[in-house]
Scaffold this active site. Sequence first.
Site, PDB file in Angstrom:
ATOM      1  N   SER A 220     -44.017  -8.457  38.750  1.00 45.36           N
ATOM      2  CA  SER A 220     -45.093  -7.918  39.586  1.00 45.36           C
ATOM      3  C   SER A 220     -46.439  -8.523  39.251  1.00 45.36           C
ATOM      4  O   SER A 220     -47.380  -8.388  40.032  1.00 45.36           O
ATOM      5  CB  SER A 220     -45.231  -6.417  39.337  1.00 45.36           C
TER       6      SER A 220
ATOM      7  N   GLU B  85     -43.731 -12.525  48.096  1.00 45.72           N
ATOM      8  CA  GLU B  85     -44.870 -13.308  47.613  1.00 45.72           C
ATOM      9  C   GLU B  85     -44.274 -14.429  46.747  1.00 45.72           C
ATOM     10  O   GLU B  85     -43.548 -14.134  45.798  1.00 45.72           O
ATOM     11  CB  GLU B  85     -45.731 -12.370  46.743  1.00 45.72           C
TER      12      GLU B  85
ATOM     13  N   HIS C 201     -41.531 -12.700  44.437  1.00 45.49           N
ATOM     14  CA  HIS C 201     -41.901 -11.295  44.266  1.00 45.49           C
ATOM     15  C   HIS C 201     -41.566 -10.497  45.524  1.00 45.49           C
ATOM     16  O   HIS C 201     -42.292 -10.567  46.524  1.00 45.49           O
ATOM     17  CB  HIS C 201     -43.405 -11.227  43.940  1.00 45.49           C
TER      18      HIS C 201
ATOM     19  N   ASN D  91     -50.517  -6.979  43.836  1.00 46.82           N
ATOM     20  CA  ASN D  91     -50.857  -5.948  42.849  1.00 46.82           C
ATOM     21  C   ASN D  91     -52.301  -6.000  42.372  1.00 46.82           C
ATOM     22  O   ASN D  91     -52.801  -5.034  41.810  1.00 46.82           O
ATOM     23  CB  ASN D  91     -49.885  -5.992  41.679  1.00 46.82           C
TER      24      ASN D  91
END
Length: 283
Positions: A119, A152, A140, A190
């Site tokens: 993450s 991602e 991701h 994130n």
Amino acid sequence: MNVQTMMVIGAGQMGSGIAQVAAQAGLRVYLNDIRQEFVDRGLAGIAKNLSRNVEKGRMTEADKEAILARLVPSTDLADAKDADFVVEAATENMKIKSEIFVRLDEICPPHTVLASNTSSLPITEIAAVTKRPEKVIGMHFMNPVPVMKLVEIIRGLQTSDEVYQLTEDLSKQMEKVPVSVNDFPGFVSNRVLMPMINEAIYCVYEGVATPEAIDEVMKLGMNHPMGPIKLADFIGLDTCLAIMEVLYEGFGDSKYRPCPLLRKYVKAGWLGKKSGRGFYEYN
Ligand SMILES: CC(=O)CC(=O)SCCNC(=O)CCNC(=O)[C@H](O)C(C)(C)COP(=O)(O)OP(=O)(O)OC[C@H]1O[C@@H](n2cnc3c(N)ncnc32)[C@H](O)[C@@H]1OP(=O)(O)O
Ligand SMILES: NC(=O)C1=CN([C@@H]2O[C@H](COP(=O)(O)OP(=O)(O)OC[C@H]3O[C@@H](n4cnc5c(N)ncnc54)[C@H](O)[C@@H]3O)[C@@H](O)[C@H]2O)C=CC1
């Protein structure tokens, strides 16, 4: 290269979802974890999701059986010798991931691509523990993987163009939409999402409002499908804390300090939905 066999490492909520969509895309998939019961739990979750798809008329029973037959349980990382592509989705911890990548580099044939579903951890640093940094990449996925469209894709400093292209093509084969992002702490997803969640937890900590009220504000006021406190429980409070730590250390900026209440809950083992209790209780 034509990817035929994948290994997914970590059969938790993300690993099992990634294994499911890879098997749905026609790949043979080893699903690996440290204990048989974790692998079994992951496979049971996949079987449940597929049964729901059959009930809803989105696939036939025969499709479901064919997908399940492509999934191979594994508790031995040495099975990665058969893999063209590995997606690591183990716990968000650099030590754990480094050890896995060192071993994978020894076990896998030279052509194998080593991807991480991290993450927030730096892909360049993960790549540096291997002798094939050009074949290491961030892939991701979002939670829940069978539902969310985004992947991602994060290039490390030395990731090759060929490996980037292969990962993009594989994402599309898995019916996802790839978005390219550079290797900075938290990437984009994130870096933007987690400070909002952390701030929502500060609102609980400071008594600004209850978790229920905060979630209602963001759902009804901002049209979020899930409020940030519920989402934190859904992601896993341990994962949220690990990501905030990476942002805090990675940028050296106090605006990313993790909320003390988040730390306290993680220390208590209140990890959210997966442990039965976080800000909410689950049965
Ligand atoms: C931390 C990171 O590194 C990155 C991240 O992933 S951050 C987290 C990103 N994810 C999010 O932000 C999720 C936000 N929440 C949502 O989008 C939605 O609440 C949700 C998709 C999870 C659930 O949707 P909902 O409408 O509230 O509930 P529900 O009606 O039960 O579910 C909708 C569909 O999703 C499916 N679904 C929900 N959870 C699922 C799961 N865990 N696995 C598989 N399918 C799931 C349901 O089966 C349902 O499908 P059908 O009805 O079409 O069969
Ligand atoms: N939870 C989320 O919403 C998201 C999480 N991620 C990332 O995905 C990864 C996994 O997260 P989750 O699935 O949520 O965690 P989880 O806690 O549900 O599962 C992690 C699994 O990894 C296993 N594991 C730990 N060490 C291992 C090892 N050495 N070898 C094999 N398996 C090992 C654990 O036994 C556990 O089953 C983390 O890097 C996390 O940051 C990425 C996107 C979203």
